[in-house]
Design a protein around this motif. Structure first.
Motif, PDB file in Angstrom:
ATOM      1  N   SER A   1       0.808  -1.223   0.000  1.00 29.98           N
ATOM      2  CA  SER A   1       0.000   0.000   0.000  1.00 29.98           C
ATOM      3  C   SER A   1       0.842   1.275   0.000  1.00 29.98           C
ATOM      4  O   SER A   1       0.315   2.363  -0.260  1.00 29.98           O
ATOM      5  CB  SER A   1      -0.948   0.003   1.206  1.00 29.98           C
ATOM      6  OG  SER A   1      -0.236  -0.161   2.412  1.00 29.98           O
TER       7      SER A   1
ATOM      8  N   GLY B   1       2.495  -8.310  -3.213  1.00 29.60           N
ATOM      9  CA  GLY B   1       1.115  -7.860  -3.149  1.00 29.60           C
ATOM     10  C   GLY B   1       0.696  -7.251  -4.473  1.00 29.60           C
ATOM     11  O   GLY B   1       1.440  -7.254  -5.452  1.00 29.60           O
TER      12      GLY B   1
ATOM     13  N   GLU C   1      -3.961  -1.790  -4.516  1.00 31.90           N
ATOM     14  CA  GLU C   1      -5.399  -1.563  -4.388  1.00 31.90           C
ATOM     15  C   GLU C   1      -5.821  -0.465  -5.355  1.00 31.90           C
ATOM     16  O   GLU C   1      -5.110   0.503  -5.580  1.00 31.90           O
ATOM     17  CB  GLU C   1      -5.731  -1.140  -2.952  1.00 31.90           C
ATOM     18  CG  GLU C   1      -7.203  -0.945  -2.662  1.00 31.90           C
ATOM     19  CD  GLU C   1      -7.964  -2.240  -2.485  1.00 31.90           C
ATOM     20  OE1 GLU C   1      -9.171  -2.261  -2.786  1.00 31.90           O
ATOM     21  OE2 GLU C   1      -7.355  -3.228  -2.034  1.00 31.90           O
TER      22      GLU C   1
ATOM     23  N   GLU D   1     -10.749  -8.048  10.743  1.00 31.81           N
ATOM     24  CA  GLU D   1     -10.049  -6.769  10.896  1.00 31.81           C
ATOM     25  C   GLU D   1      -9.267  -6.711  12.204  1.00 31.81           C
ATOM     26  O   GLU D   1      -8.181  -6.107  12.273  1.00 31.81           O
ATOM     27  CB  GLU D   1     -11.026  -5.598  10.794  1.00 31.81           C
ATOM     28  CG  GLU D   1     -12.165  -5.616  11.788  1.00 31.81           C
ATOM     29  CD  GLU D   1     -13.392  -6.360  11.309  1.00 31.81           C
ATOM     30  OE1 GLU D   1     -14.498  -6.041  11.803  1.00 31.81           O
ATOM     31  OE2 GLU D   1     -13.258  -7.266  10.447  1.00 31.81           O
TER      32      GLU D   1
ATOM     33  N   THR E   1       1.239  -6.328   9.462  1.00 29.21           N
ATOM     34  CA  THR E   1       1.062  -6.339   8.009  1.00 29.21           C
ATOM     35  C   THR E   1       0.656  -7.731   7.543  1.00 29.21           C
ATOM     36  O   THR E   1       1.415  -8.692   7.683  1.00 29.21           O
ATOM     37  CB  THR E   1       2.362  -5.916   7.292  1.00 29.21           C
ATOM     38  OG1 THR E   1       2.735  -4.608   7.728  1.00 29.21           O
ATOM     39  CG2 THR E   1       2.150  -5.901   5.783  1.00 29.21           C
TER      40      THR E   1
ATOM     41  N   GLU F   1      -0.476  -9.094   4.134  1.00 36.65           N
ATOM     42  CA  GLU F   1      -0.679  -8.748   2.730  1.00 36.65           C
ATOM     43  C   GLU F   1      -1.843  -9.517   2.099  1.00 36.65           C
ATOM     44  O   GLU F   1      -2.526  -9.016   1.222  1.00 36.65           O
ATOM     45  CB  GLU F   1       0.600  -9.001   1.928  1.00 36.65           C
ATOM     46  CG  GLU F   1       1.713  -8.007   2.192  1.00 36.65           C
ATOM     47  CD  GLU F   1       1.477  -6.641   1.537  1.00 36.65           C
ATOM     48  OE1 GLU F   1       0.386  -6.408   0.991  1.00 36.65           O
ATOM     49  OE2 GLU F   1       2.401  -5.805   1.581  1.00 36.65           O
TER      50      GLU F   1
ATOM     51  N   TYR G   1      -4.700 -10.179   3.265  1.00 31.90           N
ATOM     52  CA  TYR G   1      -5.989  -9.522   3.545  1.00 31.90           C
ATOM     53  C   TYR G   1      -6.306  -8.511   2.443  1.00 31.90           C
ATOM     54  O   TYR G   1      -7.397  -8.501   1.878  1.00 31.90           O
ATOM     55  CB  TYR G   1      -5.906  -8.849   4.909  1.00 31.90           C
ATOM     56  CG  TYR G   1      -7.158  -8.112   5.332  1.00 31.90           C
ATOM     57  CD1 TYR G   1      -8.207  -8.781   5.953  1.00 31.90           C
ATOM     58  CD2 TYR G   1      -7.287  -6.741   5.127  1.00 31.90           C
ATOM     59  CE1 TYR G   1      -9.345  -8.109   6.368  1.00 31.90           C
ATOM     60  CE2 TYR G   1      -8.421  -6.060   5.535  1.00 31.90           C
ATOM     61  CZ  TYR G   1      -9.450  -6.744   6.152  1.00 31.90           C
ATOM     62  OH  TYR G   1     -10.580  -6.071   6.549  1.00 31.90           O
ATOM     63  N   PHE G   2      -5.329  -7.688   2.130  1.00 30.92           N
ATOM     64  CA  PHE G   2      -5.528  -6.659   1.105  1.00 30.92           C
ATOM     65  C   PHE G   2      -5.508  -7.262  -0.297  1.00 30.92           C
ATOM     66  O   PHE G   2      -6.278  -6.868  -1.168  1.00 30.92           O
ATOM     67  CB  PHE G   2      -4.451  -5.583   1.237  1.00 30.92           C
ATOM     68  CG  PHE G   2      -4.387  -4.970   2.614  1.00 30.92           C
ATOM     69  CD1 PHE G   2      -5.324  -4.038   3.016  1.00 30.92           C
ATOM     70  CD2 PHE G   2      -3.417  -5.363   3.519  1.00 30.92           C
ATOM     71  CE1 PHE G   2      -5.293  -3.487   4.295  1.00 30.92           C
ATOM     72  CE2 PHE G   2      -3.365  -4.820   4.802  1.00 30.92           C
ATOM     73  CZ  PHE G   2      -4.310  -3.884   5.189  1.00 30.92           C
ATOM     74  N   CYS G   3      -4.643  -8.250  -0.490  1.00 27.23           N
ATOM     75  CA  CYS G   3      -4.525  -8.869  -1.809  1.00 27.23           C
ATOM     76  C   CYS G   3      -5.803  -9.610  -2.191  1.00 27.23           C
ATOM     77  O   CYS G   3      -6.182  -9.645  -3.362  1.00 27.23           O
ATOM     78  CB  CYS G   3      -3.334  -9.831  -1.825  1.00 27.23           C
ATOM     79  SG  CYS G   3      -2.957 -10.484  -3.464  1.00 27.23           S
TER      80      CYS G   3
ATOM     81  N   HIS H   1      -8.846  -8.792  -1.579  1.00 25.53           N
ATOM     82  CA  HIS H   1      -9.814  -7.817  -2.108  1.00 25.53           C
ATOM     83  C   HIS H   1      -9.508  -7.508  -3.568  1.00 25.53           C
ATOM     84  O   HIS H   1     -10.403  -7.486  -4.425  1.00 25.53           O
ATOM     85  CB  HIS H   1      -9.763  -6.549  -1.265  1.00 25.53           C
ATOM     86  CG  HIS H   1     -10.861  -5.573  -1.555  1.00 25.53           C
ATOM     87  ND1 HIS H   1     -10.752  -4.587  -2.525  1.00 25.53           N
ATOM     88  CD2 HIS H   1     -12.095  -5.433  -1.009  1.00 25.53           C
ATOM     89  CE1 HIS H   1     -11.875  -3.895  -2.558  1.00 25.53           C
ATOM     90  NE2 HIS H   1     -12.703  -4.375  -1.653  1.00 25.53           N
TER      91      HIS H   1
ATOM     92  N   TYR I   1     -12.920 -13.924   0.364  1.00 22.95           N
ATOM     93  CA  TYR I   1     -13.422 -12.553   0.232  1.00 22.95           C
ATOM     94  C   TYR I   1     -14.722 -12.379   1.025  1.00 22.95           C
ATOM     95  O   TYR I   1     -14.891 -11.388   1.745  1.00 22.95           O
ATOM     96  CB  TYR I   1     -13.649 -12.230  -1.251  1.00 22.95           C
ATOM     97  CG  TYR I   1     -14.234 -10.857  -1.494  1.00 22.95           C
ATOM     98  CD1 TYR I   1     -13.410  -9.754  -1.652  1.00 22.95           C
ATOM     99  CD2 TYR I   1     -15.609 -10.672  -1.569  1.00 22.95           C
ATOM    100  CE1 TYR I   1     -13.938  -8.490  -1.867  1.00 22.95           C
ATOM    101  CE2 TYR I   1     -16.155  -9.414  -1.784  1.00 22.95           C
ATOM    102  CZ  TYR I   1     -15.311  -8.325  -1.935  1.00 22.95           C
ATOM    103  OH  TYR I   1     -15.848  -7.068  -2.148  1.00 22.95           O
TER     104      TYR I   1
END
Length: 339
Positions: free
Chosen positions: A81, A106, A109, A267, A275, A277, A279-281, A283, A303
C-alpha cells in the motif's frame, strides 16, 4: 561488492541487510520513521519484527532518501500500500545505472497493478527486478539456506542481481516471467490465510493439502490469463512460496488466519498480527478475477469471510459441495506447462 540501499526497516528489509552485510556488501537501510531507526541503533536489533537478529553497527541507517545517491542497487522492502508513494519520493535520487529490486508481495489496491508495474511507472529510468520465493525474514537474517528467484523484463538486470546478491546461504535463480513470479508471491498469501483459518478451526493435514493444491491451481489460472507461464507456478515463486507461507508460524498471513478460524474478527486479527498482505490482496484478486472471468473459488469464499461477514465453516462447506468435476477439466494451463 555493491553499495546497496534498502528502503524499509521491517523484518525482511533488516533480514536482507544483515545477510548481505555479512557477505561483504555496503548496506544502508532507510526508514521514514526516525524513532524506529533510533530504536534499532539503541537495541542493536529490530525488536518488534526481527528479535534476536543482531544488526552490526556498520550497517547505515538513514531517514533521508538522499542515502540512495551512489547506490548500485535499491531494494524496496515496503508494504504494497506504500510502494507507490515511496517510489515517487525516491525516484529523483535513482539514476539509470542503478537497478531497483522489489521484495514486496502484493497487488496495488484500486489500480489492481503488479508492484513491478507501479515501480516502472514511478521510476521509468531504472530497470526493475522482482526478488521473490520462499524466504522468511527470520531465516534470511540468520543466513539459513534460502533459494529465491530474480525476475525481470531485463535479462541483464536479473543476471546482475543474481550475480551480485547470491552467496553460500542465498541462492538466486533467474526467471524472465515477471508476471508469473510476482503473482505467485502475491496470491499465495491468500491461500496462506485460508490455511491458517483451517488450523484455527482444528482441521487436519488432509484439509490443508487439498487447500494448497487447489490453491495453486487457481493462482495459475489467473496467472495464465494475465500472460504468465504455467510452469512458473511449479517453481520457487509458486508452489515453493506457497508451501513455506501455508505451513510456517513465521507467516503473518497464516497467523492471522489462525485467529480468524478461532473466532476473531478479520479486521481485529490483522491489527493483532500487523502487516497481512493476503488480507488486502484478497480484495484486489477477487475483483481482478471477476473482471477477467477467471474462476477462483477459494479466493471468492475468503473474500466473503473477510469483507462480507460470512461464517468460515459455511465457506468451507460451499467449497466442499461444489459440483463434481474431473481434476484436470479446465487445465489448459497444464498443457502449457508440458509444452
Amino acid at each position: 561488492m555493491a553499495n546497496i540501499t534498502i528502503l524499509g526497516s521491517g523484518g525482511f528489509g533488516i533480514g536482507l541487510a544483515v545477510m548481505l552485510h555479512k557477505h561483504g556488501h555496503h548496506i544502508t537501510v532507510w526508514s521514514k520513521f526516525q524513532k524506529e531507526l533510533d530504536d534499532i541503533r539503541k537495541n542493536g536489533e529490530q525488536v518488534q519484527k526481527l528479535p534476536g537478529v543482531v544488526i552490526p553497527p556498520e550497517i547505515g541507517l538513514s531517514a533521508s532518501l538522499e542515502c540512495i545517491r551512489g547506490s548500485d542497487l535499491v531494494l524496496f522492502g515496503i508494504p504494497s500500500s506504500f510502494v507507490r508513494s515511496v517510489a515517487r519520493e525516491a525516484s529523483p535520487y535513482i539514476t539509470s545505472d542503478m537497478v531497483v529490486v522489489n521484495t514486496g508481495k502484493g497487488l496495488e489496491e484500486g489500480s489492481m497493478k503488479l508492484l513491478s508495474e507501479v515501480l516502472t511507472e514511478e521510476i521509468p529510468q531504472a530497470a526493475i527486478v522482482v526478488l521473490t520465493g520462499p524466504s522468511h525474514a527470520e531465516e534470511v537474517g540468520r543466513c539459513i539456506s534460502t533459494a529465491v528467484v530474480a525476475a525481470s523484463k531485463s535479462a541483464a538486470a536479473a543476471a546482475y542481481v543474481q550475480e551480485t546478491l547470491s552467496n553460500q546461504c542465498f541462492r538466486i535463480y533467474e526467471n524472465d516471467d515477471i508476471v508469473g513470479c510476482e503473482l505467485g508471491g502475491a496470491l499465495k498469501n491468500i491461500i496462506a490465510l485460508c490455511a491458517g483459518i483451517c488450523d484455527g478451526l482444528g482441521y487436519g493435514d488432509n484439509t490443508k493439502a487439498a487447500l494448497m493444491t487447489r490453491g495453486i491451481h487457481e493462482i495459475a489460472r489467473l496467472g495464465v490469463a494475465m500472460g504468465a507461464r504455467a510452469a512458473t507456478f511449479s517453481g520457487l515463486a509458486g508452489i515453493g512460496d506457497l508451501i513455506v507461507t501455508c505451513t510456517s508460524m513465521h507467516s503473518r498471513n497464516r497467523r492471522a488466519g489462525i485467529l480468524i478460524g478461532e473466532g476473531v474478527k478479520p479486521e481485529d486479527a490483522v491489527k493483532q498480527v500487523g502487516t497481512v498482505e493476503g488480507y488486502f490482496c484478497c480484495h484486489v484478486a477477487y475483483k481482478l478475477a471477476q473482471q477477467m472471468g477467471v474462476d477462483m473459488p477459494i479466493t471468492e469464499q475468503l473474500y466473503h469471510v473477510l469483507f462480507e461477514g460470512s461464517d468460515v465453516r459455511d465457506a468451507l462447506g460451499k467449497l466442499m459441495s461444489r459440483p463434481s468435476r474431473h481434476e484436470n477439466e479446465e487445465c489448459s494451463y497444464l498443457r502449457d506447462m508440458m509444452n
